[in-house]
Design an enzyme around this catalytic site. Structure first.
Site, PDB file in Angstrom:
ATOM      1  N   SER A 132       6.650  14.407  -4.947  1.00  0.00           N
ATOM      2  CA  SER A 132       6.633  13.191  -5.771  1.00  0.00           C
ATOM      3  C   SER A 132       8.036  12.834  -6.280  1.00  0.00           C
ATOM      4  CB  SER A 132       5.677  13.293  -6.973  1.00  0.00           C
ATOM      5  OG  SER A 132       4.348  13.511  -6.494  1.00  0.00           O
ATOM      6  N   LYS A 155      -3.508  20.800  -4.102  1.00  0.00           N
ATOM      7  CA  LYS A 155      -2.489  19.749  -4.280  1.00  0.00           C
ATOM      8  C   LYS A 155      -2.840  18.839  -5.443  1.00  0.00           C
ATOM      9  CE  LYS A 155      -0.351  15.929  -1.667  1.00  0.00           C
ATOM     10  NZ  LYS A 155      -0.960  14.681  -2.129  1.00  0.00           N
ATOM     11  N   MET A 182       0.085  11.957   4.474  1.00  0.00           N
ATOM     12  CA  MET A 182      -0.037  10.552   4.053  1.00  0.00           C
ATOM     13  C   MET A 182      -0.995   9.832   4.989  1.00  0.00           C
ATOM     14  SD  MET A 182       3.828   9.433   3.089  1.00  0.00           S
ATOM     15  CE  MET A 182       4.509  10.259   4.523  1.00  0.00           C
ATOM     16  N   ALA A 183      -1.929   9.115   4.376  1.00  0.00           N
ATOM     17  CA  ALA A 183      -2.920   8.359   5.142  1.00  0.00           C
ATOM     18  C   ALA A 183      -2.247   7.220   5.899  1.00  0.00           C
ATOM     19  CB  ALA A 183      -3.965   7.788   4.179  1.00  0.00           C
ATOM     20  N   SER A 190       2.256  18.059  -8.053  1.00  0.00           N
ATOM     21  CA  SER A 190       2.319  16.711  -7.471  1.00  0.00           C
ATOM     22  C   SER A 190       1.644  15.710  -8.376  1.00  0.00           C
ATOM     23  CB  SER A 190       1.595  16.720  -6.117  1.00  0.00           C
ATOM     24  OG  SER A 190       1.437  15.406  -5.609  1.00  0.00           O
ATOM     25  N   ARG A 239       0.793   7.775  -7.651  1.00  0.00           N
ATOM     26  CA  ARG A 239      -0.179   6.811  -7.141  1.00  0.00           C
ATOM     27  C   ARG A 239      -1.528   6.906  -7.837  1.00  0.00           C
ATOM     28  NH1 ARG A 239       1.451   4.835  -2.234  1.00  0.00           N
ATOM     29  NH2 ARG A 239      -0.584   4.664  -1.249  1.00  0.00           N
ATOM     30  N   ARG A 280       6.957   9.041   0.914  1.00  0.00           N
ATOM     31  CA  ARG A 280       7.380   7.702   1.351  1.00  0.00           C
ATOM     32  C   ARG A 280       8.685   7.642   2.132  1.00  0.00           C
ATOM     33  NH1 ARG A 280       4.889   5.581  -4.134  1.00  0.00           N
ATOM     34  NH2 ARG A 280       5.453   7.740  -4.512  1.00  0.00           N
ATOM     35  N   THR A 321      -6.812  18.334  -1.978  1.00  0.00           N
ATOM     36  CA  THR A 321      -6.284  17.383  -2.974  1.00  0.00           C
ATOM     37  C   THR A 321      -7.292  17.222  -4.107  1.00  0.00           C
ATOM     38  OG1 THR A 321      -4.986  16.238  -1.310  1.00  0.00           O
ATOM     39  CG2 THR A 321      -5.475  15.007  -3.322  1.00  0.00           C
ATOM     40  N   TYR A 360       0.837  -1.205   0.000  1.00  0.00           N
ATOM     41  CA  TYR A 360       0.000   0.000   0.000  1.00  0.00           C
ATOM     42  C   TYR A 360       0.868   1.250   0.000  1.00  0.00           C
ATOM     43  CZ  TYR A 360      -2.764   3.800   1.899  1.00  0.00           C
ATOM     44  OH  TYR A 360      -3.331   5.025   2.100  1.00  0.00           O
TER      45      TYR A 360
HETATM   46  C1  LIG Z   1       0.943   5.723   1.874  1.00  0.00           C
HETATM   47  C2  LIG Z   1       0.584   7.038   1.262  1.00  0.00           C
HETATM   48  C3  LIG Z   1      -0.628   7.633   1.586  1.00  0.00           C
HETATM   49  C4  LIG Z   1      -0.966   8.856   1.034  1.00  0.00           C
HETATM   50  N1  LIG Z   1      -2.140   9.441   1.402  1.00  0.00           N
HETATM   51  C5  LIG Z   1      -2.468  10.652   0.896  1.00  0.00           C
HETATM   52  C6  LIG Z   1      -3.665  11.290   1.306  1.00  0.00           C
HETATM   53  O1  LIG Z   1      -4.416  10.786   2.118  1.00  0.00           O
HETATM   54  N2  LIG Z   1      -3.953  12.495   0.741  1.00  0.00           N
HETATM   55  C7  LIG Z   1      -3.120  13.098  -0.167  1.00  0.00           C
HETATM   56  O2  LIG Z   1      -3.407  14.182  -0.653  1.00  0.00           O
HETATM   57  N3  LIG Z   1      -1.966  12.515  -0.548  1.00  0.00           N
HETATM   58  C8  LIG Z   1      -1.619  11.318  -0.034  1.00  0.00           C
HETATM   59  N4  LIG Z   1      -0.451  10.731  -0.431  1.00  0.00           N
HETATM   60  C9  LIG Z   1       0.435  11.425  -1.378  1.00  0.00           C
HETATM   61  C10 LIG Z   1       1.462  12.286  -0.656  1.00  0.00           C
HETATM   62  O3  LIG Z   1       0.861  13.394  -0.048  1.00  0.00           O
HETATM   63  C11 LIG Z   1       2.523  12.823  -1.639  1.00  0.00           C
HETATM   64  O4  LIG Z   1       1.890  13.499  -2.693  1.00  0.00           O
HETATM   65  C12 LIG Z   1       3.416  11.739  -2.217  1.00  0.00           C
HETATM   66  O5  LIG Z   1       3.639  10.704  -1.294  1.00  0.00           O
HETATM   67  C13 LIG Z   1       4.749  12.353  -2.608  1.00  0.00           C
HETATM   68  O6  LIG Z   1       5.527  11.445  -3.280  1.00  0.00           O
HETATM   69  P1  LIG Z   1       6.708  10.590  -2.602  1.00  0.00           P
HETATM   70  O7  LIG Z   1       6.047   9.555  -1.751  1.00  0.00           O
HETATM   71  O8  LIG Z   1       7.381   9.999  -3.788  1.00  0.00           O
HETATM   72  O9  LIG Z   1       7.578  11.533  -1.817  1.00  0.00           O
HETATM   73  C14 LIG Z   1      -0.101   9.490   0.114  1.00  0.00           C
HETATM   74  C15 LIG Z   1       1.127   8.899  -0.190  1.00  0.00           C
HETATM   75  C16 LIG Z   1       1.471   7.686   0.362  1.00  0.00           C
HETATM   76  C17 LIG Z   1       2.805   7.089   0.023  1.00  0.00           C
END
Ligand SMILES: Cc1cc2nc3c(=O)[nH]c(=O)nc-3n(C[C@H](O)[C@H](O)[C@H](O)COP(=O)(O)O)c2cc1C
Length: 353
Positions: free
Chosen positions: A284, A228, A89-90, A250, A255, A307, A165, A36
């Site tokens: 990202s 975002k 991040m969730a 972003s 994802r 991450r 977002t 995940y």
């Molecule tokens: C496990 C996970 C959960 C995430 N949950 C959310 C979320 O709930 N809302 C959101 O806007 N972005 C979420 N993101 C995206 C992050 O805010 C961010 O845009 C992204 O992780 C940045 O990229 P990187 O992981 O390569 O640094 C999530 C990313 C990950 C890895």
């Protein structure tokens, strides 16, 4: 909030190794959780965001005074000791029992700022009590009244901006999900809903949004709204025209739409179009101090790490996150000095090809 003076922070931290952190996290976390967190990035032969950042090359200056370089800056008026911030991040409690509380502690010690996801398993009050500045990331639910209640409580508990977002109309079915049987005992899904945790995601996608929602969220809370998931200059301008205080370039860490333009390629046009009218941030695929330096040169006022922070949280809790952020900051200073930058203001697109 006290921002640690540069002289108070350690300067001898090693170069961060995010790949090693990820491998270590994969050894301690259940497989479905790692899946995940990783998401679909890099699958199907698509070059990763990180690879694109690494392709950028610097055109460094020499013979410049960099002795007074400081990473300190502000984001929407909040002082931060570094432009390296933590993305919302969730499900951080799937990485560590304390989740965002541990992340926030590290963030406070580093003098920076974190985003908190709508889908957090930690209560706003517990995050607010840590004392780190935080922005609340909003997924606008079909139930607008519930969304309004949620953002107003986030504001009441100390969130200083809302991050709307906009890039997730649906979830890619190839993205592994957390197994429902692991909720809510250990992880929780949304600890802040009016009716309490549902034990399942309430996420209803970003299909129901328009630029008018920027003003709606601002009017509900009085907080600045950052959008975002913007990847085009024209969209960024629309956001700013309708009241956004900032945009985050972003791809959601690759994802969502896995074959979109990457952040590194979208940032220059967004930064040029927005100019000084609002703040531009990026996330990202940022994995190294060089990636961060390139992003700052291409027009980001600050960057968000996703991450890498999750892996550090899983392996080392708050101390792990603090060490990761510290090593990126100290090595970022070295990289910026290598570019001949005496201050963050001297960074510009001419330093990168
Ligand atoms: C496990 C996970 C959960 C995430 N949950 C959310 C979320 O709930 N809302 C959101 O806007 N972005 C979420 N993101 C995206 C992050 O805010 C961010 O845009 C992204 O992780 C940045 O990229 P990187 O992981 O390569 O640094 C999530 C990313 C990950 C890895």
């Amino acid at each position: 909030m006290d921002v640690p003076a540069d002289g108070d922070r350690p300067t001898d931290l090693p170069y961060p190794d995010v790949d090693e952190l990820e491998a270590a996290a994969a050894r301690v976390l259940p497989e479905h959780v790692v899946g995940y967190f990783r998401g679909p990035t890099g699958a199907y032969g698509i070059p990763t965001e990180a690879e694109r950042w690494s392709q950028l090359r610097f055109r460094p200056h020499v013979l410049r005074d960099t002795s007074r370089l400081s990473l300190a800056t502000t984001v929407l008026g909040t002082p931060v000791a570094s432009p390296v911030l933590v993305a919302p991040m969730a499900q951080q409690r799937a990485a560590h029992p304390e989740g965002e509380v541990a992340t926030a502690r590290a963030v406070r010690r580093r003098g920076v700022l974190l985003g908190v996801s709508t889908n957090t398993g930690v209560r706003f009050a517990d995050i607010g009590a840590v004392g780190a500045p935080w922005w609340f990331q909003v997924y606008v639910m079909d139930d607008r009244a519930m969304t309004a209640d949620l953002v107003q409580r986030a504001a009441a508990e100390g969130a200083t901006a809302l991050v709307l977002t906009v890039d997730t109309p649906g979830v890619d079915p190839r993205r592994p999900q957390l197994e429902p049987r692991s909720w809510p005992e250990r992880y929780g899904m949304q600890a802040n809903l009016p009716g309490g945790d549902t034990g399942r995601p309430i996420f209803s996608g970003t299909r129901n949004l328009s630029v008018d929602d920027i003003g709606w969220l601002h009017d509900l809370t009085g907080l600045p709204v950052v959008v975002k998931g913007v990847l085009r200059a024209d969209d960024a301008v629309r956001c700013v025209d309708t009241g956004a205080a900032g945009v985050i370039v972003s791809t959601h860490g690759g994802r969502c739409l896995t074959q979109s333009i990457v952040s590194a390629d979208a940032l220059p046009e967004v930064a040029a179009a927005v100019g000084d009218r609002a703040e531009v941030y990026v996330d990202s695929g940022l994995r190294t101090p060089e990636h961060v330096a390139a992003a700052l040169c291409l027009g980001a006022r600050a960057v968000f790490l996703g991450r890498p922070v999750m892996w550090a949280l899983a392996t080392g809790g708050d101390a792990g996150v603090e060490e990761l952020l510290g090593s990126i900051d100290t090595q970022l200073e070295r990289v910026l000095r290598s570019l001949g930058a005496g201050s963050l203001d001297e960074l510009g697109p001419d330093l990168v090809v």
